[in-house]
Design a protein around this motif. Structure first.
Motif, PDB file in Angstrom:
ATOM      1  N   ARG A   9       1.080  -1.245   0.353  1.00 51.94           N
ATOM      2  CA  ARG A   9      -0.094   0.037   0.034  1.00 51.94           C
ATOM      3  C   ARG A   9       1.187   1.277  -0.358  1.00 51.94           C
ATOM      4  N   TYR A  10       1.902   1.144   0.912  1.00 52.93           N
ATOM      5  CA  TYR A  10       2.734   2.313   0.614  1.00 52.93           C
ATOM      6  C   TYR A  10       4.800   2.089   0.281  1.00 52.93           C
ATOM      7  N   TYR A  35      -1.651   2.775 -13.277  1.00 55.73           N
ATOM      8  CA  TYR A  35      -2.321   4.069 -13.593  1.00 55.73           C
ATOM      9  C   TYR A  35      -0.807   5.044 -13.001  1.00 55.73           C
ATOM     10  N   GLN A  37      -1.191   8.396 -10.668  1.00 57.85           N
ATOM     11  CA  GLN A  37      -1.878   9.443 -10.527  1.00 57.85           C
ATOM     12  C   GLN A  37      -0.617   9.978  -9.298  1.00 57.85           C
ATOM     13  N   GLN A  41      -3.749  16.025  -9.497  1.00 55.77           N
ATOM     14  CA  GLN A  41      -3.871  15.176 -11.183  1.00 55.77           C
ATOM     15  C   GLN A  41      -5.187  13.584 -11.071  1.00 55.77           C
ATOM     16  N   GLY A  42      -5.426  14.051 -12.650  1.00 51.37           N
ATOM     17  CA  GLY A  42      -5.840  12.599 -12.666  1.00 51.37           C
ATOM     18  C   GLY A  42      -4.462  11.099 -12.950  1.00 51.37           C
ATOM     19  N   PRO A  43      -5.577  10.340 -12.834  1.00 51.49           N
ATOM     20  CA  PRO A  43      -4.620   8.968 -13.430  1.00 51.49           C
ATOM     21  C   PRO A  43      -4.268   8.772 -14.989  1.00 51.49           C
ATOM     22  N   LEU A  91      -1.750   3.139  -9.755  1.00 46.17           N
ATOM     23  CA  LEU A  91      -3.364   2.541  -9.652  1.00 46.17           C
ATOM     24  C   LEU A  91      -3.028   0.884 -10.981  1.00 46.17           C
ATOM     25  N   TYR A 109     -12.460  -1.483 -13.469  1.00 48.79           N
ATOM     26  CA  TYR A 109     -12.005  -1.552 -11.404  1.00 48.79           C
ATOM     27  C   TYR A 109     -10.957  -1.354 -11.158  1.00 48.79           C
ATOM     28  N   PHE A 110     -10.655  -0.780  -9.745  1.00 46.59           N
ATOM     29  CA  PHE A 110      -9.767   0.911  -9.175  1.00 46.59           C
ATOM     30  C   PHE A 110      -9.308  -0.329  -8.469  1.00 46.59           C
ATOM     31  N   GLY A 111      -7.748  -0.790  -8.017  1.00 48.78           N
ATOM     32  CA  GLY A 111      -7.660  -1.564  -6.811  1.00 48.78           C
ATOM     33  C   GLY A 111      -7.154  -0.105  -5.851  1.00 48.78           C
ATOM     34  N   ALA A 112      -6.872  -0.170  -4.639  1.00 45.48           N
ATOM     35  CA  ALA A 112      -6.327   0.933  -3.278  1.00 45.48           C
ATOM     36  C   ALA A 112      -5.057   1.409  -4.238  1.00 45.48           C
ATOM     37  N   ARG A 115       1.259   4.174  -2.445  1.00 39.50           N
ATOM     38  CA  ARG A 115       1.417   5.093  -3.055  1.00 39.50           C
ATOM     39  C   ARG A 115       3.282   5.179  -2.461  1.00 39.50           C
TER      40      ARG A 115
ATOM     41  N   LYS B  42      -8.046   5.455  -0.719  1.00 33.48           N
ATOM     42  CA  LYS B  42      -8.350   4.769  -1.472  1.00 33.48           C
ATOM     43  C   LYS B  42      -8.540   4.245  -3.045  1.00 33.48           C
ATOM     44  N   GLY B  43      -9.573   3.916  -3.731  1.00 31.38           N
ATOM     45  CA  GLY B  43      -9.500   3.508  -4.770  1.00 31.38           C
ATOM     46  C   GLY B  43     -10.561   3.828  -5.171  1.00 31.38           C
ATOM     47  N   LEU B  44     -10.320   3.962  -6.700  1.00 32.99           N
ATOM     48  CA  LEU B  44     -11.264   4.704  -7.970  1.00 32.99           C
ATOM     49  C   LEU B  44     -12.799   3.628  -7.743  1.00 32.99           C
ATOM     50  N   PHE B  90     -14.006  12.493 -10.933  1.00 35.52           N
ATOM     51  CA  PHE B  90     -12.693  12.593 -11.490  1.00 35.52           C
ATOM     52  C   PHE B  90     -14.160  12.043 -12.855  1.00 35.52           C
ATOM     53  N   PHE B 105      -9.104  11.279 -18.117  1.00 31.85           N
ATOM     54  CA  PHE B 105      -9.765  11.322 -16.612  1.00 31.85           C
ATOM     55  C   PHE B 105      -9.663  12.675 -16.949  1.00 31.85           C
ATOM     56  N   GLY B 106     -10.836  13.277 -16.412  1.00 30.25           N
ATOM     57  CA  GLY B 106     -10.481  15.170 -15.500  1.00 30.25           C
ATOM     58  C   GLY B 106      -9.545  15.169 -14.563  1.00 30.25           C
ATOM     59  N   THR B 107      -8.591  16.799 -14.287  1.00 29.60           N
ATOM     60  CA  THR B 107      -8.109  16.825 -13.250  1.00 29.60           C
ATOM     61  C   THR B 107      -8.848  16.716 -11.972  1.00 29.60           C
TER      62      THR B 107
END
Lengths: 119, 115
Positions: A9-10, A35, A37, A41-43, A91, A109-112, A115, B42-44, B90, B105-107
Motif C-alpha cells: 500500500r505504501y 496508471y 496518479q 492530477q487525474g490518473p 493504480l 475496476y480499480f484497486g486501492a 503510494r 482508497k481506490g477509484l 473524476f 480522466f479529468g483533473t
C-alpha cells in the motif's frame, strides 16, 4: 466478488533505488491497466495488457519502467532506477473484456493503489 | 480526439445542501462517460455511467448525472450532501482507440462538505 488487489500500500525509497508493485485483478478479467496518479492530477495510463500481451505502452517511460503479466493474471510494475518525479500513487485496474466489444464490459475496476514516495 | 474538462478543482457545500460538480467533454462521436469517486487512501469507485441509453443516469449514494449532448456536459448532482461525500471526484470519457477502450480522466474536483 473480490476486488482488485494491490501491494504494497505504501513504499518509501531513495532515488536511484528500484521498486516493484504487484496487482491481482478481478478473476476472469482479461484486461489489466496500470496508471500513475501524481498528486492533484487525474490518473494517467502507463500500460494496458490484454491477457499476457501488451495493448498499449505508449506512455510508459521504458528507460526506467517495466511491467509484465506473464500468465495473464497478476502483474508486476517495476521502476529502476527511481527518480524524485516518480513519487505518485500507482493504480491497477481491470476490466472484463478487451479490444472493443460492449462498453459495459469494459468498465474498469480499480484497486486501492500503492503510494510511492521517492526521497 | 476525446477530452474531458472538470470546471472546478474545489467545491465546498454545507451538509444537507445540493451538490453540483461540473464536467464538459469533447468527443468526435457519441461518448461513454463515467463519474468515479476517490476517498482518501482508497481506490477509484464507479459512481455512475452513461453508455448511450437514458440521458439521466442514477448512480450509487444518491448521485445522478445528466448527459446533455447540445451542451457537451455531464454534470454530477446530489440533492443533499452528506459528510461522507467528501472526496475527490473524476469525470471520465471512454474512447475506442485502435480497437480498445481507453479512459481519459479529468483533473478531478475535490468536494468538501461543511458541518
Amino acid at each position: 466478488e473480490a476486488g482488485v488487489a494491490q501491494s504494497p500500500r505504501y513504499k518509501i525509497i531513495e532515488k536511484r533505488q528500484s521498486v516493484a508493485f504487484w496487482c491481482n485483478p478481478i478473476s476472469g478479467h482479461a484486461t489489466l491497466y496500470w496508471y500513475q496518479q501524481i498528486l492533484g492530477q487525474g490518473p494517467k495510463l502507463l500500460i494496458q495488457f490484454q491477457n499476457n500481451g501488451v495493448v498499449d505502452d505508449s506512455q510508459l517511460p521504458k528507460d526506467r519502467f517495466s511491467a509484465e503479466r506473464l500468465k495473464g493474471v497478476d502483474s508486476t510494475l517495476k521502476i529502476q532506477p527511481a527518480k524524485l518525479e516518480d513519487s505518485a500513487v500507482y493504480l491497477c485496474a481491470s476490466s472484463l473484456q478487451p479490444l472493443g466489444g460492449l462498453i459495459a464490459k469494459n468498465i474498469q475496476y480499480f484497486g486501492a493503489g500503492t503510494r510511492l514516495s521517492v526521497l | 480526439a476525446q477530452s474531458v474538462t472538470q470546471l472546478d478543482s474545489h467545491v465546498s457545500v454545507s451538509e444537507g445542501t445540493p451538490v453540483l460538480l461540473r464536467c464538459n467533454y469533447s468527443s468526435s462521436y457519441s461518448p461513454s462517460l463515467f463519474w468515479y469517486v476517490q476517498h482518501p487512501n482508497k481506490g477509484l469507485q464507479l459512481l455512475l455511467k452513461y453508455t448511450s441509453a437514458a440521458t439521466l443516469v442514477k448512480g450509487i449514494n444518491g448521485f445522478e448525472a445528466e448527459f446533455k449532448k447540445s451542451e457537451t456536459s455531464f454534470h454530477l448532482t446530489k440533492p443533499s450532501a452528506h459528510m461522507s461525500d467528501a472526496a475527490e471526484y473524476f469525470c471520465v470519457v471512454s474512447a475506442l482507440t485502435s480497437g480498445t477502450y481507453k479512459y481519459i480522466f479529468g483533473t478531478g474536483t475535490r468536494l468538501k462538505v461543511l458541518a
